[in-house]
Design a protein around this motif. Structure first.
Motif, PDB file in Angstrom:
ATOM      1  N   ILE A  80     -20.119  35.944-118.718  1.00 34.78           N
ATOM      2  CA  ILE A  80     -19.960  37.311-119.287  1.00 34.78           C
ATOM      3  C   ILE A  80     -19.887  38.246-118.143  1.00 34.78           C
ATOM      4  O   ILE A  80     -20.354  38.037-117.020  1.00 34.78           O
ATOM      5  N   THR A  81     -19.174  39.222-118.357  1.00 35.74           N
ATOM      6  CA  THR A  81     -19.058  40.324-117.501  1.00 35.74           C
ATOM      7  C   THR A  81     -20.186  41.467-117.901  1.00 35.74           C
ATOM      8  O   THR A  81     -20.201  41.802-119.038  1.00 35.74           O
ATOM      9  N   VAL A  82     -21.224  41.693-116.658  1.00 37.95           N
ATOM     10  CA  VAL A  82     -22.311  42.638-117.137  1.00 37.95           C
ATOM     11  C   VAL A  82     -21.903  44.029-116.384  1.00 37.95           C
ATOM     12  O   VAL A  82     -21.331  43.960-114.996  1.00 37.95           O
ATOM     13  N   TYR A  83     -22.010  45.081-117.015  1.00 36.43           N
ATOM     14  CA  TYR A  83     -21.866  46.463-116.260  1.00 36.43           C
ATOM     15  C   TYR A  83     -23.332  47.012-115.872  1.00 36.43           C
ATOM     16  O   TYR A  83     -24.010  47.141-116.648  1.00 36.43           O
ATOM     17  N   ASN A  84     -23.510  47.415-114.521  1.00 40.74           N
ATOM     18  CA  ASN A  84     -24.404  47.897-113.939  1.00 40.74           C
ATOM     19  C   ASN A  84     -24.288  49.430-113.814  1.00 40.74           C
ATOM     20  O   ASN A  84     -23.037  49.919-113.288  1.00 40.74           O
ATOM     21  N   GLU A  85     -25.012  50.249-114.037  1.00 38.30           N
ATOM     22  CA  GLU A  85     -24.780  51.572-113.730  1.00 38.30           C
ATOM     23  C   GLU A  85     -25.684  52.567-112.796  1.00 38.30           C
ATOM     24  O   GLU A  85     -27.076  52.127-112.762  1.00 38.30           O
ATOM     25  N   TYR A  86     -25.235  53.183-111.814  1.00 40.81           N
ATOM     26  CA  TYR A  86     -26.032  53.721-110.731  1.00 40.81           C
ATOM     27  C   TYR A  86     -25.692  54.989-110.596  1.00 40.81           C
ATOM     28  O   TYR A  86     -24.688  55.509-110.592  1.00 40.81           O
ATOM     29  N   ALA A  87     -26.608  55.914-110.514  1.00 36.87           N
ATOM     30  CA  ALA A  87     -26.563  57.394-110.311  1.00 36.87           C
ATOM     31  C   ALA A  87     -25.628  57.681-109.160  1.00 36.87           C
ATOM     32  O   ALA A  87     -26.104  57.182-107.943  1.00 36.87           O
ATOM     33  N   ALA A  88     -24.908  58.801-109.070  1.00 33.65           N
ATOM     34  CA  ALA A  88     -24.071  58.951-107.943  1.00 33.65           C
ATOM     35  C   ALA A  88     -24.006  60.397-107.757  1.00 33.65           C
ATOM     36  O   ALA A  88     -23.966  61.343-108.676  1.00 33.65           O
ATOM     37  N   ASN A  89     -23.897  60.788-106.601  1.00 33.32           N
ATOM     38  CA  ASN A  89     -23.486  62.342-106.213  1.00 33.32           C
ATOM     39  C   ASN A  89     -22.051  62.385-105.622  1.00 33.32           C
ATOM     40  O   ASN A  89     -21.593  61.466-104.822  1.00 33.32           O
ATOM     41  N   ILE A  90     -21.488  63.219-106.140  1.00 35.99           N
ATOM     42  CA  ILE A  90     -19.776  63.333-105.842  1.00 35.99           C
ATOM     43  C   ILE A  90     -19.398  64.498-104.670  1.00 35.99           C
ATOM     44  O   ILE A  90     -19.940  65.592-104.673  1.00 35.99           O
ATOM     45  N   GLU A  91     -18.751  63.989-103.626  1.00 37.40           N
ATOM     46  CA  GLU A  91     -18.503  65.015-102.728  1.00 37.40           C
ATOM     47  C   GLU A  91     -16.821  64.665-102.401  1.00 37.40           C
ATOM     48  O   GLU A  91     -16.427  63.834-102.762  1.00 37.40           O
ATOM     49  N   THR A 109     -26.935  54.683-104.403  1.00 35.96           N
ATOM     50  CA  THR A 109     -27.814  53.663-103.746  1.00 35.96           C
ATOM     51  C   THR A 109     -28.271  52.371-104.769  1.00 35.96           C
ATOM     52  O   THR A 109     -28.263  52.582-106.105  1.00 35.96           O
ATOM     53  N   MET A 110     -28.689  51.213-104.033  1.00 39.11           N
ATOM     54  CA  MET A 110     -29.249  50.053-104.664  1.00 39.11           C
ATOM     55  C   MET A 110     -30.297  49.835-103.886  1.00 39.11           C
ATOM     56  O   MET A 110     -30.611  50.087-102.724  1.00 39.11           O
ATOM     57  N   ASN A 111     -31.428  49.428-104.858  1.00 40.64           N
ATOM     58  CA  ASN A 111     -32.505  48.995-104.225  1.00 40.64           C
ATOM     59  C   ASN A 111     -32.380  47.355-103.278  1.00 40.64           C
ATOM     60  O   ASN A 111     -31.439  46.792-103.840  1.00 40.64           O
ATOM     61  N   GLU A 112     -33.336  47.132-102.983  1.00 42.67           N
ATOM     62  CA  GLU A 112     -33.354  45.698-102.130  1.00 42.67           C
ATOM     63  C   GLU A 112     -33.128  44.541-102.840  1.00 42.67           C
ATOM     64  O   GLU A 112     -32.229  43.638-102.771  1.00 42.67           O
ATOM     65  N   LYS A 113     -33.543  44.570-104.106  1.00 43.72           N
ATOM     66  CA  LYS A 113     -33.628  43.519-105.107  1.00 43.72           C
ATOM     67  C   LYS A 113     -32.044  43.549-105.678  1.00 43.72           C
ATOM     68  O   LYS A 113     -31.490  42.481-105.536  1.00 43.72           O
ATOM     69  N   SER A 162     -22.477  65.527-110.539  1.00 47.16           N
ATOM     70  CA  SER A 162     -22.995  64.147-110.593  1.00 47.16           C
ATOM     71  C   SER A 162     -22.503  63.284-111.491  1.00 47.16           C
ATOM     72  O   SER A 162     -21.587  63.630-112.167  1.00 47.16           O
ATOM     73  N   GLY A 163     -22.708  62.127-111.522  1.00 45.88           N
ATOM     74  CA  GLY A 163     -22.241  60.896-112.354  1.00 45.88           C
ATOM     75  C   GLY A 163     -22.785  59.668-112.158  1.00 45.88           C
ATOM     76  O   GLY A 163     -23.984  59.486-111.579  1.00 45.88           O
ATOM     77  N   LYS A 164     -22.365  58.716-112.612  1.00 47.12           N
ATOM     78  CA  LYS A 164     -22.879  57.459-112.488  1.00 47.12           C
ATOM     79  C   LYS A 164     -21.572  56.352-112.282  1.00 47.12           C
ATOM     80  O   LYS A 164     -20.681  56.376-112.985  1.00 47.12           O
ATOM     81  N   VAL A 165     -21.776  55.509-111.298  1.00 43.38           N
ATOM     82  CA  VAL A 165     -20.755  54.401-110.899  1.00 43.38           C
ATOM     83  C   VAL A 165     -21.163  53.097-111.942  1.00 43.38           C
ATOM     84  O   VAL A 165     -22.391  52.726-111.970  1.00 43.38           O
ATOM     85  N   LYS A 166     -20.133  52.757-112.397  1.00 44.11           N
ATOM     86  CA  LYS A 166     -20.102  51.752-113.390  1.00 44.11           C
ATOM     87  C   LYS A 166     -19.641  50.492-112.672  1.00 44.11           C
ATOM     88  O   LYS A 166     -18.282  50.396-112.459  1.00 44.11           O
ATOM     89  N   ILE A 167     -20.424  49.361-112.338  1.00 47.68           N
ATOM     90  CA  ILE A 167     -19.964  48.333-111.570  1.00 47.68           C
ATOM     91  C   ILE A 167     -20.091  46.798-112.372  1.00 47.68           C
ATOM     92  O   ILE A 167     -20.927  46.555-112.903  1.00 47.68           O
ATOM     93  N   PRO A 198     -14.780  43.992-107.042  1.00 51.06           N
ATOM     94  CA  PRO A 198     -13.832  44.598-108.229  1.00 51.06           C
ATOM     95  C   PRO A 198     -13.710  46.220-108.119  1.00 51.06           C
ATOM     96  O   PRO A 198     -14.608  46.793-107.710  1.00 51.06           O
ATOM     97  N   GLU A 199     -12.867  46.407-109.025  1.00 50.46           N
ATOM     98  CA  GLU A 199     -12.793  48.065-109.039  1.00 50.46           C
ATOM     99  C   GLU A 199     -13.984  48.611-109.876  1.00 50.46           C
ATOM    100  O   GLU A 199     -14.451  47.814-110.938  1.00 50.46           O
ATOM    101  N   VAL A 200     -14.366  49.974-109.739  1.00 53.02           N
ATOM    102  CA  VAL A 200     -15.478  50.550-110.303  1.00 53.02           C
ATOM    103  C   VAL A 200     -15.206  51.554-111.225  1.00 53.02           C
ATOM    104  O   VAL A 200     -13.927  52.323-110.894  1.00 53.02           O
ATOM    105  N   GLU A 201     -16.094  52.160-112.138  1.00 53.66           N
ATOM    106  CA  GLU A 201     -15.723  52.939-113.176  1.00 53.66           C
ATOM    107  C   GLU A 201     -16.717  54.325-112.623  1.00 53.66           C
ATOM    108  O   GLU A 201     -17.601  53.922-112.230  1.00 53.66           O
ATOM    109  N   LEU A 202     -16.371  55.459-113.149  1.00 53.13           N
ATOM    110  CA  LEU A 202     -17.075  56.503-113.036  1.00 53.13           C
ATOM    111  C   LEU A 202     -17.411  57.238-114.453  1.00 53.13           C
ATOM    112  O   LEU A 202     -16.444  57.605-115.164  1.00 53.13           O
ATOM    113  N   ILE A 203     -18.523  57.220-114.727  1.00 55.33           N
ATOM    114  CA  ILE A 203     -19.274  58.137-116.118  1.00 55.33           C
ATOM    115  C   ILE A 203     -19.433  59.311-115.614  1.00 55.33           C
ATOM    116  O   ILE A 203     -20.420  59.696-114.852  1.00 55.33           O
TER     117      ILE A 203
END
Length: 385
Positions: A44-55, A211-215, A287-292, A237-242
């Motif tokens: 299956i394909t799982v989507y993880n979301e990470y808080a992002a700052n847009i510049e 950002t991602m943590n070490e794990k 701000s937003g969230k990057v969906k990978i 893969p390509e990523v999405e922006l929420i």
């Protein structure tokens, strides 16, 4: 009176017989039907979301290169500008005078060159006739060289003065959007000011920093193909922006860079994704969230409705060979849609009840109904029991 007693007695007797027959009817019905399903592994394909700052792709501070008063402001905050468009004009009286003085110095230097050249031309034939010594000719040529040098210096001063004058016309270095303008007409500005005249943000493309943590970094990197960082990034893969309102940005982006060092204070590493922004919907500072997306191979998916929670733990009812249910704790990692990804507690091929768990008890015998053949009538029967 006796007739009333007789009627009452018969009624009680009939009720007693009815209550005695009820358990027999229930027993005759047999085990209740429940839908079941067998656990199986899938990709299956799982989507993880990470808080992002847009510049913006470029956020350029506009600063004056010369001191002066602001004469004119040609733009407004939030306005879209083109590269080379005039933004500000500074006062130029002093600089105009410097340019005029430099022009005059050039004319003086040219006259000195002409005079020195005449002297050389006059002495040269006399030296050939041995009327004047060669040392006098050498002196005349030296004076000519000095005059030429003076002319070159005067031209350089003029170019410098003209360049400073040109700096009073401040233009946009890129296409972009104007930020705040803290100064007004008449304000004295200069190179030493800490606050910029304004900022031009080139937002034709925007960067999303997350950002991602070490794990998370280790899990993420294990899924990437390639040996070098460049090859790994290329395989992403390509990523999405929420966006802040929860909507998905219509254009997909790609991860462009991964920071080479983990921040020792936060234990995280910075990623940068780029998104096209031709409609100028995105702005610097939002701000937003990057969906990978990431691929999970050979995992068991368990419907959320097939689990129940007790003291913070999740349980499922497994069905044994005697069609009796057994309560079993399961460990789950992520929720994917209406399912959980199972980490432990249930193995491939084991059967579990998918619905109606509130009616079940550990050790209860049921009538298994395959989820594929589970009809609305079966559901109705369950709900009526």
């Amino acid at each position: 009176m006796n007739r009333n007693y007789l009627f009452t007695g018969l009624t009680i007797a009939l009720l007693a017989l009815s209550s005695c027959n009820e358990p027999q009817k229930q027993q005759a019905r047999g085990p209740m039907p429940f839908p079941i399903e067998s656990a199986k592994k899938d990709n299956i394909t799982v989507y993880n979301e990470y808080a992002a700052n847009i510049e913006g792709e470029q956020n350029i501070e506009i600063r004056p290169k010369v001191d002066g008063f602001i004469d004119k402001i040609y733009i407004a905050e939030g306005e879209e500008v083109k590269k080379g468009q005039i933004l500000f004009k500074l006062s130029a009286e002093t600089l105009n005078q410097q340019v005029n003085a430099a022009k005059a110095n050039i004319e003086v230097a040219k006259a000195q060159v002409v005079s020195a050249q005449v002297e050389v031309d006059k002495i040269s034939p006399l030296v050939k006739q041995n009327i004047i010594s060669k040392s006098q000719l050498a002196t005349a040529k030296s004076n000519l060289n000095a005059a030429n040098a003076q002319l070159n210096a005067a031209k350089a001063d003029y170019m410098n003065a003209q360049e400073n004058l040109d700096y009073t016309i401040i233009k946009s270095p890129v296409n972009g959007i104007i930020g705040s303008i803290p100064y007004k007409i008449g304000s004295l500005v200069g190179r030493s000011e800490t606050q910029a005249l304004t900022t031009v943000s080139n937002i034709s493309n925007v960067y999303a920093y997350f950002t991602m943590n070490e794990k998370q970094l280790l899990q993420f990197n294990r899924q990437l193909d390639g040996k070098s960082v460049k090859e790994k990034i290329k395989s992403l893969p390509e990523v999405e922006l929420i966006l802040a309102d929860g909507s998905i940005y219509e254009q997909k982006g790609r991860i462009e860079t991964i920071n080479g060092m983990v921040n020792p204070r936060t234990g995280s590493i910075v990623y940068k994704a780029i998104f096209p922004n031709s409609a100028n919907l995105l702005r610097s500072g939002i701000s937003g969230k990057v969906k990978i997306p990431s691929l999970e191979n050979n995992v068991i998916l368990l419907p959320q409705k097939a689990t129940y929670e007790l003291q913070g733990k999740k349980f499922v009812y497994l069905v044994n060979k005697d069609n009796k249910v057994e309560s079993k704790e399961v460990k789950v990692s992520l929720a994917v849609g209406q399912n959980f990804i199972v980490q432990g507690g249930i193995n491939e091929g084991q059967s579990y009840v998918t619905d109606g768990l509130i009616k079940l008890r550990h050790g209860m015998q049921i009538q298994p109904v395959s989820e594929k053949h589970h009809t609305p009538d079966a559901n109705a029967a369950m709900s009526n029991k």
